[in-house]
Design a protein around this motif. Structure first.
Motif, short mmCIF file in Angstrom:
data_model
loop_
_atom_site.label_atom_id
_atom_site.label_comp_id
_atom_site.label_asym_id
_atom_site.label_seq_id
_atom_site.Cartn_x
_atom_site.Cartn_y
_atom_site.Cartn_z
N LEU A 138 -1.49 -7.33 -1.09
CA LEU A 138 -1.81 -7.86 -2.47
C LEU A 138 -1.10 -7.35 -3.60
CD1 LEU A 138 -3.42 -10.32 -3.52
CD2 LEU A 138 -5.30 -8.76 -4.30
N ASN A 139 -1.23 -6.00 -3.81
CA ASN A 139 -0.28 -5.61 -5.00
C ASN A 139 0.88 -5.50 -4.97
OD1 ASN A 139 -2.80 -4.55 -6.41
ND2 ASN A 139 -3.01 -2.84 -5.27
N ALA A 140 1.47 -5.55 -3.71
CA ALA A 140 2.78 -5.66 -3.22
C ALA A 140 3.29 -7.07 -3.85
CB ALA A 140 3.24 -5.37 -1.97
N ALA A 141 2.78 -8.14 -3.28
CA ALA A 141 3.00 -9.40 -3.64
C ALA A 141 3.06 -9.57 -5.19
CB ALA A 141 1.81 -10.30 -3.05
N PHE A 142 1.99 -9.05 -5.88
CA PHE A 142 1.94 -9.13 -7.40
C PHE A 142 3.02 -8.57 -7.96
CE2 PHE A 142 0.35 -7.52 -11.43
CZ PHE A 142 0.26 -8.73 -11.98
N VAL A 143 3.33 -7.29 -7.63
CA VAL A 143 4.52 -6.31 -8.01
C VAL A 143 5.69 -7.26 -7.91
CG1 VAL A 143 5.85 -4.69 -7.86
CG2 VAL A 143 3.61 -4.39 -8.06
N SER A 144 5.90 -8.08 -6.75
CA SER A 144 7.17 -8.74 -6.30
C SER A 144 7.40 -10.03 -7.27
CB SER A 144 7.17 -9.34 -5.03
OG SER A 144 7.24 -8.20 -4.20
N TYR A 145 6.19 -10.62 -7.63
CA TYR A 145 6.33 -11.79 -8.50
C TYR A 145 6.33 -11.37 -9.77
CZ TYR A 145 4.32 -15.98 -10.99
OH TYR A 145 4.01 -16.71 -11.84
N ALA A 146 5.70 -10.52 -10.35
CA ALA A 146 5.59 -9.87 -11.81
C ALA A 146 7.06 -9.11 -12.04
CB ALA A 146 4.31 -9.14 -12.12
N GLY A 147 7.44 -8.51 -11.13
CA GLY A 147 8.70 -7.51 -11.50
C GLY A 147 9.81 -8.07 -11.87
N PRO A 148 10.68 -9.10 -11.21
CA PRO A 148 11.92 -9.46 -11.85
C PRO A 148 11.80 -10.36 -12.82
CG PRO A 148 11.69 -10.34 -9.67
CD PRO A 148 10.53 -9.27 -9.85
N PHE A 149 10.60 -11.15 -12.88
CA PHE A 149 10.73 -12.59 -13.55
C PHE A 149 9.89 -12.15 -14.96
CE2 PHE A 149 10.68 -14.13 -9.21
CZ PHE A 149 11.92 -14.53 -9.32
N ASN A 150 10.23 -12.77 -16.16
CA ASN A 150 9.40 -12.31 -17.13
C ASN A 150 8.29 -13.37 -17.49
OD1 ASN A 150 10.72 -14.27 -18.24
ND2 ASN A 150 12.21 -13.49 -19.55
N HIS A 151 7.80 -13.42 -18.56
CA HIS A 151 6.60 -14.52 -18.68
C HIS A 151 7.36 -15.99 -18.87
CE1 HIS A 151 2.98 -15.47 -19.96
NE2 HIS A 151 3.20 -16.25 -21.21
#
Length: 188
Positions: A171-184
């Motif tokens: 779950l944390n890996a998915a969140f980091v993947s989603y939040a990582g390269p894309f800004n708000h």
């Protein structure tokens, strides 16, 4: 004939006066007592000067015997006392030697006692230190005894967390993947 012998003077000088016997002296006294008028000093001197000298020697030997007879017990006493003195000195020497050995042994024993006493003192200090450490460790263990219950509970909780760890990591890996390269803005 006896007076004309050249060895007479030497024989008289070397005469063993300490070996005279009572019997010899008694015979001389008896003979001198019987012939008193013949053996008077001045009469003998007028008859024969050599005979007078020999008479004086005989009278001196008789006197020597009388004096020596009185001195003999004293000489024996002196010899005995001298022997006792030598024995006492030997005993004193042995006692002093033994005393010296005992003093040396006492010094060695005293030094050994001091070394052992120092060693005992060090061992007592070490034992006291170990006792203090043991008491401190016992207090620590007693203090930590109450923590044991908490640690047991924490261990059980961690066991449950361990079971969920793989899912939480995913779950944390998915969140980091989603939040990582894309800004708000991009995510909106």
């Amino acid at each position: 004939a006896m007076l004309s012998d050249v060895g007479l003077l030497r024989a008289l000088q070397e005469y063993k006066k300490d070996e005279m016997k009572e019997k010899q002296i008694k015979r001389i006294r008896d003979y001198l007592g019987k012939e008193k008028d013949v053996f008077e000093g001045e009469k003998m001197k007028s008859v024969s000067r050599a005979g007078y000298g020999l008479l004086q020697w005989v009278l001196a030997m008789v006197k020597y015997y009388e004096v020596a007879r009185g001195v003999a017990p004293k000489r024996e006493l002196v010899n005995k006392l001298q022997q006792k003195k030598e024995e006492a000195e030997e005993n004193l020497k042995n006692i002093n030697k033994e005393l010296k050995e005992l003093a040396e042994n006492l010094e060695i024993v005293t030094q050994e006692r001091q070394v052992q006493s120092d060693k005992l003192k060090q061992l007592k200090e070490d034992a006291d230190t170990m006792t203090r450490r043991l008491n401190a460790a016992s207090q620590l263990i007693e203090g930590l005894g109450s923590e044991r219950k908490r640690w047991t509970e924490d261990l059980q909780k961690m066991g449950e967390v361990k079971k969920r760890l793989v899912g939480d990591c995913l779950l944390n890996a998915a969140f980091v993947s989603y939040a990582g390269p894309f800004n708000h803005e991009f995510r909106k």
